[in-house]
Write a protein that holds these residues in place. Structure first.
Motif, short mmCIF file in Angstrom:
data_model
loop_
_atom_site.label_atom_id
_atom_site.label_comp_id
_atom_site.label_asym_id
_atom_site.label_seq_id
_atom_site.Cartn_x
_atom_site.Cartn_y
_atom_site.Cartn_z
N LEU A 105 15.47 10.74 10.55
CA LEU A 105 16.18 11.98 9.63
C LEU A 105 17.83 12.00 9.78
CD1 LEU A 105 13.62 14.68 9.70
CD2 LEU A 105 13.83 12.92 8.20
N HIS A 106 18.33 11.05 10.75
CA HIS A 106 19.80 11.21 10.90
C HIS A 106 20.22 9.94 10.26
CE1 HIS A 106 19.72 14.36 13.79
NE2 HIS A 106 18.75 13.80 14.33
N ASN A 107 19.31 9.10 9.54
CA ASN A 107 19.50 7.68 8.88
C ASN A 107 19.93 7.79 7.24
OD1 ASN A 107 19.19 5.22 7.53
ND2 ASN A 107 19.03 4.27 9.37
N ARG A 108 20.90 7.84 6.91
CA ARG A 108 21.24 8.19 5.54
C ARG A 108 20.66 7.18 4.47
NH1 ARG A 108 24.75 12.03 4.34
NH2 ARG A 108 25.21 11.40 2.48
N TRP A 109 20.36 6.14 4.87
CA TRP A 109 19.46 5.24 4.00
C TRP A 109 18.07 5.43 3.81
CZ3 TRP A 109 21.69 2.21 0.68
CH2 TRP A 109 23.05 1.86 0.90
N PHE A 110 17.40 5.91 5.07
CA PHE A 110 16.04 6.45 5.01
C PHE A 110 16.06 7.82 3.94
CE2 PHE A 110 12.54 9.05 6.55
CZ PHE A 110 11.77 8.22 6.53
N LEU A 111 17.07 8.63 4.28
CA LEU A 111 17.21 10.09 3.49
C LEU A 111 17.21 9.73 2.08
CD1 LEU A 111 19.04 12.58 5.74
CD2 LEU A 111 16.79 12.30 5.34
N ARG A 112 18.07 8.73 1.85
CA ARG A 112 18.14 8.16 0.15
C ARG A 112 16.76 7.68 -0.12
NH1 ARG A 112 23.27 5.68 2.18
NH2 ARG A 112 25.17 7.03 1.48
N PHE A 113 16.23 7.00 0.61
CA PHE A 113 14.80 6.50 -0.05
C PHE A 113 14.21 7.60 -0.20
CE2 PHE A 113 10.45 4.98 0.94
CZ PHE A 113 10.59 4.07 -0.30
N MET A 114 14.04 8.43 0.89
CA MET A 114 12.90 9.56 0.80
C MET A 114 13.44 10.45 -0.18
SD MET A 114 10.58 9.28 3.04
CE MET A 114 9.73 10.79 2.41
N ALA A 115 14.36 10.69 -0.67
CA ALA A 115 14.65 11.44 -1.95
C ALA A 115 14.01 10.85 -3.44
CB ALA A 115 16.39 11.47 -1.91
N THR A 116 13.88 9.64 -3.19
CA THR A 116 13.25 9.00 -4.40
C THR A 116 11.60 9.02 -4.37
OG1 THR A 116 13.16 6.72 -3.55
CG2 THR A 116 15.30 7.42 -4.53
N THR A 117 11.09 9.46 -3.18
CA THR A 117 9.75 9.23 -3.11
C THR A 117 8.63 10.06 -3.90
OG1 THR A 117 9.65 10.45 -1.00
CG2 THR A 117 9.57 8.14 -0.53
N GLY A 118 9.35 11.25 -4.32
CA GLY A 118 8.72 11.93 -5.35
C GLY A 118 8.43 11.41 -6.62
N VAL A 119 9.60 10.57 -6.96
CA VAL A 119 9.44 9.99 -8.34
C VAL A 119 8.66 8.77 -8.11
CG1 VAL A 119 10.78 8.66 -9.92
CG2 VAL A 119 11.67 10.85 -9.14
N LEU A 120 8.70 8.12 -6.89
CA LEU A 120 7.78 6.79 -6.75
C LEU A 120 6.37 7.07 -6.92
CD1 LEU A 120 9.94 4.83 -4.03
CD2 LEU A 120 9.61 4.50 -6.40
N ALA A 121 6.05 8.35 -6.10
CA ALA A 121 4.63 8.71 -5.91
C ALA A 121 3.91 9.24 -7.37
CB ALA A 121 4.54 9.91 -4.95
N VAL A 122 5.03 9.73 -8.16
CA VAL A 122 4.61 10.31 -9.63
C VAL A 122 4.47 8.85 -10.33
CG1 VAL A 122 5.10 11.16 -11.58
CG2 VAL A 122 5.43 12.51 -9.52
N ALA A 123 5.14 7.97 -10.16
CA ALA A 123 5.14 6.97 -10.82
C ALA A 123 3.78 5.90 -10.68
CB ALA A 123 6.29 5.73 -10.64
N ALA A 124 3.28 6.03 -9.23
CA ALA A 124 2.11 5.48 -8.84
C ALA A 124 1.06 5.95 -9.46
CB ALA A 124 2.07 5.24 -7.45
N MET A 125 1.03 7.25 -9.59
CA MET A 125 -0.01 8.00 -9.92
C MET A 125 -0.21 7.76 -11.54
SD MET A 125 -0.70 12.03 -10.55
CE MET A 125 0.60 11.95 -11.68
N GLU A 126 0.78 7.77 -12.23
CA GLU A 126 0.81 7.61 -13.77
C GLU A 126 0.18 6.25 -13.93
OE1 GLU A 126 0.98 9.75 -15.84
OE2 GLU A 126 2.47 11.38 -15.41
N ALA A 127 0.91 5.03 -13.01
CA ALA A 127 0.46 3.89 -13.28
C ALA A 127 -0.99 3.77 -13.04
CB ALA A 127 1.14 2.92 -12.29
N GLY A 128 -1.98 4.20 -12.15
CA GLY A 128 -3.22 4.17 -11.95
C GLY A 128 -3.88 4.89 -13.10
N TRP A 129 -3.43 6.01 -13.52
CA TRP A 129 -4.12 6.50 -14.84
C TRP A 129 -3.86 5.52 -15.99
CZ3 TRP A 129 -7.98 9.40 -15.13
CH2 TRP A 129 -8.08 10.64 -14.24
N ILE A 130 -2.98 4.90 -16.05
CA ILE A 130 -2.78 3.95 -17.12
C ILE A 130 -3.81 2.90 -17.22
CG2 ILE A 130 -1.32 2.34 -18.42
CD1 ILE A 130 1.08 4.29 -17.86
#
Length: 485
Positions: free
Chosen positions: A365-390
């Protein structure tokens, strides 16, 4: 006449055979379900996350945890209100867009839809009690109001998934002389395929909600808000997302067992198996099917049969064993399935990396690159779920009820008004998306500015609530002073 003209004529013949209402119905359902399922994830998982945070606040007498639980309750109310609109739209769409399905099998599917409606109303009641119970109820009793919210959210989702599982594996009726008889509505709810499909969706809901909430606080930490409020707001939902991300590959694998018998065409599309191999099938990563041949796939020998069938010798049944008119859209299904797998593994790798390095006394949590990735994980999780339903829904085609009713038989013979309904739905969902974003951003801004309790146009003010708010604010100020010292 060349091959191109022949293909064009064939495509025109197929299009002419489709009912006029098929295309608008597909577009409408893709929009409605793809949009609503995101909100459904929060309805399933958010109450449990709120419960954990609220319980932590009571046990540790931590005002920050209680404040987060209170804020999240208000956020869940906003999402619930929007989900109520989209869910109501969906309930009308089933009969409007698919009259052949509901007219024929309405008696079979009526019970799960009725239970889903009851669960929805009960969830709304307890959500209201929880929202206005702060300072008005004994603390432990108030906490327990979250439990019915979580249970009813699960029941409602289970009922909807039961209908979808029935469409993949129909049970509970007989067809005698073209008539639907011997109807067993309970068989739909207790279909053996329902339990694993629900488990897959249930875990996906925790991934979507957990990563999405954690992503908000990761973005805040990137902006320099590294107080205890943000760290705790990240860690609790991230813990839920961790468990879900680690469990999901195993749940998905169990769900896929027996797919070669239930829906061999879908499995062949998942695995991009154009023909039945001699011996074990490879795992094909990427690639597309062009003129009956697999192009551009990375093949790993034996692994396809090992994963799909648990065998080192048995091949995955290919599309050559299935009549051409029963083939699903292979490339779309295959790529959606692999997108789901790839994104799921990426998220699982991220949580494993975090906890491994934390075990080694390194805090990412002190690593900015990790925080940048974590800031995208909501979108990635939604994309994974939508792809599964497709993958699930497109892979079932051309059947709306697998092996029983084709999608073309369920759609309306006319498109009068359906494209207009679709256009209105685009505007409605667009307006609700913008409205939700504006409301939630406004709430977040006022909380950052120090508003301890946002005004409500409905709930009466309570002296107990006012006293609790003053006390919590005082505790937070004392904690801030101690942290500064």
């Amino acid at each position: 006449m060349d091959a191109t003209q022949l293909l064009a004529q064939a495509a025109d013949a197929v299009a002419a055979a489709d009912p006029a209402g098929l295309m608008p119905a597909r577009q409408q359902m893709a929009l409605s379900l793809g949009w609503h399922i995101i909100l459904a994830c929060f309805g399933v998982a958010f109450p449990a996350i709120i419960f954990a945070m609220h319980l932590r606040g009571l046990l540790k007498k931590d005002p920050v945890s209680l404040d987060l639980a209170k804020r999240w309750g208000k956020v869940s109310a906003v999402l619930f209100a929007i989900g109520a609109v989209s869910g109501t739209v969906l309930s009308f769409e089933m009969g409007l867009l698919w009259p052949g399905l509901m007219g024929t099998y309405g008696d079979v599917l009526g019970l799960p839809f009725a239970f889903e409606g009851l669960a929805f109303f009960l969830e709304a009641i307890f959500l209201g009690i929880y929202l206005y119970g702060w300072g008005r109820m004994p603390p432990r009793l108030h906490l327990m109001m979250v439990v019915p919210m979580a249970i009813t959210g699960i029941i409602g989702t289970y009922c909807v998934i039961a209908v979808n599982a029935w469409m993949n594996h129909p049970v509970g009726f007989d067809v005698i002389d073209g008539a639907i008889t011997n109807i067993e509505p309970w068989a739909v709810l207790f279909n053996t395929h329902t339990f694993m499909q629900f488990a897959h969706m249930w875990v996906a809901a925790y991934m979507v909600a957990g990563f999405s909430i954690a992503a908000v606080y990761a973005a805040g930490m990137l902006k320099g808000r590294r107080d205890r409020h943000h760290r705790l707001g990240f860690m609790v939902p991230f813990a839920f997302a961790t468990v879900a991300a680690l469990a999901q590959p195993f749940v998905g694998h169990l769900l896929g067992e027996g797919l070669d018998e239930r829906q061999p065409s879908k499995l062949a599309a998942f695995e991009l198996a154009a023909t039945t191999d001699e011996g074990a099938s490879p795992l094909r990563i990427g690639g597309v099917l062009i003129d009956g041949e697999v192009k551009g796939a990375l093949e790993i020998p034996y692994l396809g049969s090992m994963i799909a069938l648990g065998s080192l010798t048995e091949p995955v049944p290919g599309l050559d064993q299935i009549p051409e008119e029963d083939h699903p859209p292979v490339n779309f299904t295959h790529l959606a399935f692999q997108a789901m797998i790839g994104l799921g593994l990426l998220l699982m790798g991220a949580v494993v990396l975090y906890w491994f390095l934390r075990w080694r006394k390194r805090d990412l949590l002190h690593n900015r690159w990790f925080l940048r990735f974590m800031a995208t994980t909501g979108v990635l999780a939604v994309a994974a779920m939508e792809a599964g339903w497709i993958a699930t829904e497109v892979g079932r085609q051309p059947w709306i009820v697998f092996g029983v009713m084709r999608t073309t038989e369920a759609a309306a013979d006319h498109s009068a008004g359906l494209w207009g309904v679709y256009g209105a739905s685009v505007l409605l969902y667009g307006a609700m998306t913008v409205g939700a974003a504006v409301v939630l951003r406004s709430m977040a801004r006022r909380w950052r500015e120090g508003a301890a309790d946002l005004p409500s146009p409905y709930g009466p003010r309570s002296p107990l609530a006012d006293a609790a708010t003053v006390r919590e604010c005082g505790d937070e100020r004392d904690h801030a002073k101690e942290a500064a010292r």
